[in-house]
Scaffold this active site. Structure first.
Site, mmCIF file in Angstrom:
data_model
loop_
_atom_site.group_PDB
_atom_site.id
_atom_site.type_symbol
_atom_site.label_atom_id
_atom_site.label_comp_id
_atom_site.label_asym_id
_atom_site.label_seq_id
_atom_site.Cartn_x
_atom_site.Cartn_y
_atom_site.Cartn_z
ATOM 1 C CG HIS A 177 -42.653 39.701 -36.449
ATOM 2 N ND1 HIS A 177 -43.625 40.191 -35.607
ATOM 3 C CD2 HIS A 177 -43.264 39.511 -37.646
ATOM 4 C CE1 HIS A 177 -44.769 40.299 -36.265
ATOM 5 N NE2 HIS A 177 -44.580 39.897 -37.513
ATOM 6 C CD GLN A 194 -45.371 36.482 -36.971
ATOM 7 O OE1 GLN A 194 -44.539 36.224 -37.820
ATOM 8 N NE2 GLN A 194 -46.613 36.834 -37.273
ATOM 9 C CG HIS A 212 -43.804 42.038 -41.870
ATOM 10 N ND1 HIS A 212 -44.927 42.834 -41.891
ATOM 11 C CD2 HIS A 212 -44.101 41.016 -41.015
ATOM 12 C CE1 HIS A 212 -45.845 42.313 -41.080
ATOM 13 N NE2 HIS A 212 -45.372 41.211 -40.547
ATOM 14 C CD GLU A 213 -42.338 37.516 -41.392
ATOM 15 O OE1 GLU A 213 -42.363 37.150 -40.202
ATOM 16 O OE2 GLU A 213 -43.364 37.845 -42.015
ATOM 17 C CB CYS A 254 -49.047 40.999 -39.074
ATOM 18 S SG CYS A 254 -47.992 40.135 -37.916
ATOM 19 C CG LEU A 255 -49.763 34.923 -40.690
ATOM 20 C CD1 LEU A 255 -48.765 33.783 -40.854
ATOM 21 C CD2 LEU A 255 -51.130 34.515 -41.209
ATOM 22 N N GLY A 312 -44.735 35.036 -44.721
ATOM 23 C CA GLY A 312 -43.605 34.972 -43.799
ATOM 24 C C GLY A 312 -44.088 34.708 -42.392
#
Length: 184
Positions: free
Chosen positions: A157, A65, A153-154, A110-111, A60
Site C-alpha cells: 500500500h 488507506q 500487503h501493507e 483488503c479494507l 492490517g
C-alpha cells in the site's frame, strides 16, 4: 477513532501513489495517526466493538488507506502457533526475502476493496524488515507465514500496489510453483 467511513476505496488516486517517508522523529500528528491505525485493526477484531462502530474486520491498515500518503502501517495478526504480532510502524522496509514464495489459500482481501477478488497472490515466504516503532526505536522483524504475507500487503500500500495486481488474470487459481500454501 478511525471508522469504515475514513477508509478510502479502490479507485481513489491516493491508493496508487508512492507514499512519502515519515520524517524522524515523527510529529505528534503522525504518531496519533499511526496509533489510530493500530487501534482500528485491534478494535475491528473485537466482535462487540466491530458491531458497535460498524468496523469491517482487518489484520492490517496502511496510512494511504485513510488518505494519508505517508509510510505508516499497523498490523495485528496471529501466526499459525497463536503468537500475536501487533505493530505500528513508521517507514517499514523489507531488507531481505526468501526466494521461496507463499500464498493464502483463501486469497487476500483488503479494507479498501469492497468486493471479493478471488485468486492466489504470490508473496515471499519469509521476509526481514526494518522500521521505526511508536517509541522511535528501530525494529527488525523476521517473519514467515501469515504475518509475512500481511506485512507485505501493507507495505505494498505504501508503494501504490494493490493485492489483486499479483493475481493471474487468465487463471486466478493457477498453482504457484514451489510456493507454500498458508491457511488463514
Amino acid at each position: 477513532m478511525i471508522t469504515m467511513a475514513d477508509i478510502i476505496r479502490d479507485g481513489h488516486p491516493t491508493l496508487r501513489r508512492v507514499a512519502a517517508e515519515v520524517t524522524m522523529p515523527p510529529s505528534q500528528e503522525d504518531k496519533e495517526i499511526l496509533k489510530s491505525l493500530l487501534e482500528y485493526v485491534i478494535n475491528s477484531q473485537d466482535p462487540e466493538l466491530a458491531e458497535k462502530y460498524g468496523l469491517r474486520g482487518g489484520v492490517g491498515l496502511a496510512a494511504p488507506q485513510i488518505n494519508v500518503s505517508k509510510r505508516m502501517i499497523a498490523v495485528h495478526v496471529k501466526d499459525e502457533n497463536g503468537k500475536q504480532y501487533s505493530y505500528a510502524l513508521f517507514n517499514p522496509k523489507i531488507i531481505s526475502h526468501s526466494v521461496e514464495k507463499a500464498y493464502l489459500t483463501t486469497g487476500e482481501g483488503c479494507l479498501s476493496v469492497d468486493e471479493a477478488i478471488p485468486g492466489f497472490v504470490p508473496r515471499y515466504a519469509r521476509i526481514t524488515l526494518k522500521a521505526i516503532d511508536l517509541d522511535g526505536k528501530e525494529v527488525k522483524l523476521r517473519l514467515k507465514g501469515l504475518p509475512a504475507i500481511v506485512f507485505q500487503h501493507e507495505i505494498d500500500h505504501l508503494n501504490g500496489v494493490m493485492f489483486y495486481d499479483y493475481i493471474n488474470e487468465n487463471d486466478p487459481f493457477l498453482p504457484i510453483e514451489n510456493a507454500i500454501p498458508v491457511e488463514r
